[in-house]
Design a protein around this motif. Structure first.
Motif, PDB file in Angstrom:
ATOM      1  N   ILE A   1     -17.862   7.449   6.435  1.00 25.75           N
ATOM      2  CA  ILE A   1     -17.043   7.651   8.413  1.00 25.75           C
ATOM      3  C   ILE A   1     -16.061   6.632   8.313  1.00 25.75           C
ATOM      4  CG2 ILE A   1     -16.576   7.743  11.005  1.00 25.75           C
ATOM      5  CD1 ILE A   1     -20.180   8.733  10.640  1.00 25.75           C
ATOM      6  N   GLY A   2     -15.828   5.014   8.697  1.00 25.43           N
ATOM      7  CA  GLY A   2     -15.034   4.686   8.609  1.00 25.43           C
ATOM      8  C   GLY A   2     -13.890   4.537   7.583  1.00 25.43           C
ATOM      9  N   ARG A   3     -14.704   4.707   6.216  1.00 29.44           N
ATOM     10  CA  ARG A   3     -13.774   4.205   4.980  1.00 29.44           C
ATOM     11  C   ARG A   3     -12.769   5.346   4.142  1.00 29.44           C
ATOM     12  NH1 ARG A   3     -17.879   4.366   0.299  1.00 29.44           N
ATOM     13  NH2 ARG A   3     -15.393   4.104  -0.641  1.00 29.44           N
ATOM     14  N   VAL A   4     -13.769   6.506   5.257  1.00 30.31           N
ATOM     15  CA  VAL A   4     -12.477   8.075   5.155  1.00 30.31           C
ATOM     16  C   VAL A   4     -11.249   7.807   5.679  1.00 30.31           C
ATOM     17  CG1 VAL A   4     -12.118  10.636   5.283  1.00 30.31           C
ATOM     18  CG2 VAL A   4     -14.119   9.259   4.005  1.00 30.31           C
ATOM     19  N   ARG A   5     -11.496   7.644   7.045  1.00 29.33           N
ATOM     20  CA  ARG A   5     -10.589   7.211   8.006  1.00 29.33           C
ATOM     21  C   ARG A   5      -9.627   6.110   7.989  1.00 29.33           C
ATOM     22  NH1 ARG A   5     -11.333  10.177  12.355  1.00 29.33           N
ATOM     23  NH2 ARG A   5     -10.114   9.002  13.695  1.00 29.33           N
ATOM     24  N   ASP A   6     -10.030   4.945   7.284  1.00 31.48           N
ATOM     25  CA  ASP A   6      -8.743   4.109   6.432  1.00 31.48           C
ATOM     26  C   ASP A   6      -7.956   4.675   5.620  1.00 31.48           C
ATOM     27  OD1 ASP A   6     -10.234   2.163   8.590  1.00 31.48           O
ATOM     28  OD2 ASP A   6     -11.360   1.622   7.028  1.00 31.48           O
ATOM     29  N   LEU A   7      -8.642   5.748   4.966  1.00 35.01           N
ATOM     30  CA  LEU A   7      -7.598   6.091   3.986  1.00 35.01           C
ATOM     31  C   LEU A   7      -6.627   6.846   3.754  1.00 35.01           C
ATOM     32  CD1 LEU A   7     -10.678   6.654   1.058  1.00 35.01           C
ATOM     33  CD2 LEU A   7      -8.971   5.197   0.830  1.00 35.01           C
ATOM     34  N   LEU A   8      -7.248   7.889   5.199  1.00 34.63           N
ATOM     35  CA  LEU A   8      -6.592   8.799   5.678  1.00 34.63           C
ATOM     36  C   LEU A   8      -5.080   8.544   6.642  1.00 34.63           C
ATOM     37  CD1 LEU A   8      -8.835  11.867   7.378  1.00 34.63           C
ATOM     38  CD2 LEU A   8      -7.267  11.290   5.774  1.00 34.63           C
ATOM     39  N   GLY A   9      -5.258   6.804   7.527  1.00 38.66           N
ATOM     40  CA  GLY A   9      -4.624   6.610   8.287  1.00 38.66           C
ATOM     41  C   GLY A   9      -4.637   6.735   9.716  1.00 38.66           C
ATOM     42  N   PRO A  10      -3.418   6.590  10.439  1.00 38.64           N
ATOM     43  CA  PRO A  10      -3.764   6.622  12.232  1.00 38.64           C
ATOM     44  C   PRO A  10      -3.232   8.433  11.901  1.00 38.64           C
ATOM     45  CG  PRO A  10      -2.205   5.294  11.860  1.00 38.64           C
ATOM     46  CD  PRO A  10      -2.657   5.638  10.573  1.00 38.64           C
ATOM     47  N   THR A  11      -3.729   8.911  12.514  1.00 36.59           N
ATOM     48  CA  THR A  11      -3.984  10.879  13.351  1.00 36.59           C
ATOM     49  C   THR A  11      -2.708  11.405  12.944  1.00 36.59           C
ATOM     50  OG1 THR A  11      -6.220  10.271  15.097  1.00 36.59           O
ATOM     51  CG2 THR A  11      -4.206  12.867  14.638  1.00 36.59           C
ATOM     52  N   ASN A  12      -0.985   9.949  14.023  1.00 35.11           N
ATOM     53  CA  ASN A  12       0.114  11.010  13.730  1.00 35.11           C
ATOM     54  C   ASN A  12       0.201  10.006  12.056  1.00 35.11           C
ATOM     55  OD1 ASN A  12       2.997  11.350  13.660  1.00 35.11           O
ATOM     56  ND2 ASN A  12       2.851  10.448  15.951  1.00 35.11           N
ATOM     57  N   SER A  13       1.057  11.446  11.526  1.00 38.70           N
ATOM     58  CA  SER A  13       1.329  10.283   9.758  1.00 38.70           C
ATOM     59  C   SER A  13       3.062   9.953   9.991  1.00 38.70           C
ATOM     60  CB  SER A  13       2.380  12.422   9.370  1.00 38.70           C
ATOM     61  OG  SER A  13       0.449  13.160   8.598  1.00 38.70           O
ATOM     62  N   LYS A  14       3.489  10.046  11.201  1.00 40.00           N
ATOM     63  CA  LYS A  14       4.704   9.578  11.004  1.00 40.00           C
ATOM     64  C   LYS A  14       4.302   7.845  11.385  1.00 40.00           C
ATOM     65  CE  LYS A  14       7.656  13.707  13.234  1.00 40.00           C
ATOM     66  NZ  LYS A  14       8.235  14.326  14.006  1.00 40.00           N
ATOM     67  N   GLU A  15       2.865   7.353  12.039  1.00 42.08           N
ATOM     68  CA  GLU A  15       2.869   6.060  11.999  1.00 42.08           C
ATOM     69  C   GLU A  15       1.548   5.792  10.863  1.00 42.08           C
ATOM     70  OE1 GLU A  15       0.561   6.871  15.728  1.00 42.08           O
ATOM     71  OE2 GLU A  15       2.866   7.330  16.938  1.00 42.08           O
ATOM     72  N   ALA A  16       1.816   6.031  10.034  1.00 42.37           N
ATOM     73  CA  ALA A  16       1.124   6.311   9.025  1.00 42.37           C
ATOM     74  C   ALA A  16       1.459   5.643   7.862  1.00 42.37           C
ATOM     75  CB  ALA A  16       0.152   7.359   8.760  1.00 42.37           C
ATOM     76  N   PRO A  17       1.282   4.240   7.421  1.00 43.50           N
ATOM     77  CA  PRO A  17       1.284   3.383   6.697  1.00 43.50           C
ATOM     78  C   PRO A  17       1.596   3.821   4.918  1.00 43.50           C
ATOM     79  CG  PRO A  17      -0.615   2.272   7.578  1.00 43.50           C
ATOM     80  CD  PRO A  17      -0.428   3.685   7.908  1.00 43.50           C
ATOM     81  N   ALA A  18       2.534   3.444   4.512  1.00 39.01           N
ATOM     82  CA  ALA A  18       2.785   3.744   3.428  1.00 39.01           C
ATOM     83  C   ALA A  18       1.082   3.509   2.612  1.00 39.01           C
ATOM     84  CB  ALA A  18       3.848   3.520   2.035  1.00 39.01           C
ATOM     85  N   GLY A  19       0.640   4.399   1.259  1.00 40.02           N
ATOM     86  CA  GLY A  19      -1.117   4.302   0.836  1.00 40.02           C
ATOM     87  C   GLY A  19      -1.791   4.747   1.538  1.00 40.02           C
ATOM     88  N   THR A  20      -1.457   5.142   2.827  1.00 37.99           N
ATOM     89  CA  THR A  20      -2.332   5.991   3.058  1.00 37.99           C
ATOM     90  C   THR A  20      -2.602   7.661   3.022  1.00 37.99           C
ATOM     91  OG1 THR A  20      -1.442   6.940   5.205  1.00 37.99           O
ATOM     92  CG2 THR A  20      -2.635   4.545   4.825  1.00 37.99           C
TER      93      THR A  20
ATOM     94  N   ARG B   1      -1.956  10.553   4.858  1.00 41.45           N
ATOM     95  CA  ARG B   1      -1.297  10.706   5.686  1.00 41.45           C
ATOM     96  C   ARG B   1      -0.149   9.918   6.126  1.00 41.45           C
ATOM     97  NH1 ARG B   1      -6.179  10.788  10.530  1.00 41.45           N
ATOM     98  NH2 ARG B   1      -6.857  12.667   9.846  1.00 41.45           N
ATOM     99  N   GLY B   2       0.441   8.833   5.318  1.00 41.80           N
ATOM    100  CA  GLY B   2       1.615   8.288   5.200  1.00 41.80           C
ATOM    101  C   GLY B   2       2.419   8.844   3.825  1.00 41.80           C
ATOM    102  N   ASP B   3       1.615   8.625   2.876  1.00 41.76           N
ATOM    103  CA  ASP B   3       2.432   9.863   1.848  1.00 41.76           C
ATOM    104  C   ASP B   3       1.780  10.768   2.029  1.00 41.76           C
ATOM    105  OD1 ASP B   3       1.549   6.657   0.611  1.00 41.76           O
ATOM    106  OD2 ASP B   3       0.426   7.441  -0.021  1.00 41.76           O
ATOM    107  N   LEU B   4       1.495  11.924   2.380  1.00 40.62           N
ATOM    108  CA  LEU B   4       1.582  13.048   2.616  1.00 40.62           C
ATOM    109  C   LEU B   4       1.448  13.935   3.714  1.00 40.62           C
ATOM    110  CD1 LEU B   4      -1.449  13.846  -0.073  1.00 40.62           C
ATOM    111  CD2 LEU B   4       0.386  13.231  -0.539  1.00 40.62           C
ATOM    112  N   GLY B   5       1.381  13.404   4.773  1.00 39.99           N
ATOM    113  CA  GLY B   5       1.354  13.854   6.321  1.00 39.99           C
ATOM    114  C   GLY B   5       3.264  14.009   6.376  1.00 39.99           C
ATOM    115  N   GLU B   6       3.231  15.122   7.598  1.00 36.67           N
ATOM    116  CA  GLU B   6       4.039  14.691   8.876  1.00 36.67           C
ATOM    117  C   GLU B   6       4.083  14.411   9.486  1.00 36.67           C
ATOM    118  OE1 GLU B   6       6.167  18.971   7.962  1.00 36.67           O
ATOM    119  OE2 GLU B   6       5.177  19.033   5.539  1.00 36.67           O
ATOM    120  N   ASP B   7       3.263  14.718  10.520  1.00 40.95           N
ATOM    121  CA  ASP B   7       2.921  14.508  12.207  1.00 40.95           C
ATOM    122  C   ASP B   7       1.927  14.384  12.780  1.00 40.95           C
ATOM    123  OD1 ASP B   7       2.925  17.435  12.841  1.00 40.95           O
ATOM    124  OD2 ASP B   7       4.536  18.229  12.452  1.00 40.95           O
TER     125      ASP B   7
END
Length: 141
Positions: A83-102, A104-110
């Motif tokens: 559960i925690g590992r998946v959430r770490d891989l995804l990054g924050p819910t808001n893709s605009k705040e997700a760092p590169a490498g996650t 959401r940071g690499d593929l998300g929009e908002d």
């Protein structure tokens, strides 16, 4: 460390952009194991249950419309502290705040167009797995 099974939903943006294989590959590269996978169309009833915590908010119809835009892919993944590992891989819910490498940071929009939904606790994972998978559709071996 505990072995956990978690629910991930590949959202319509992932399906539309044909990113499902790329996203799945990143989860599998982390040693997580598929225990269940299926493509499905989400009903109004299922979405009302899944998003019951925001069903009374003015933006709820927008969520329903987005989640019904295409079928989604429901995935049960198992692994140590999954559960925690998946959430770490995804990054924050808001893709605009997700760092590169996650993801959401690499593929998300908002906030909504953010690649995947993922369970946030063992209790949520248990309820969500039962919501999206019928008995006998999540395997353990």
């Amino acid at each position: 460390m505990a072995t956990e099974t978690t629910l991930i939903l590949f959202k319509p943006d992932t399906v539309e952009k044909n990113l499902s294989g790329k996203v799945l590959e990143r989860f599998l590269a982390e040693g997580l194991v598929i225990r269940g996978i299926k493509m499905m169309t989400l009903s109004d009833e299922l979405l009302a249950e899944h998003y019951s915590h925001v069903a009374d908010k003015p933006f709820f119809p927008e969520i329903v419309a987005f989640m019904q835009k295409t079928p989604v892919i429901a995935l049960a993944l198992e692994g140590e502290e999954a559960i925690g590992r998946v959430r770490d891989l995804l990054g924050p819910t808001n893709s605009k705040e997700a760092p590169a490498g996650t993801l959401r940071g690499d593929l998300g929009e908002d906030m909504m167009t953010n690649v995947c939904h993922a369970s946030d606790s063992p209790e949520t994972a248990d309820a969500e797995l039962k919501r999206f998978f019928n008995e006998g559709e999540v395997f353990s071996f």
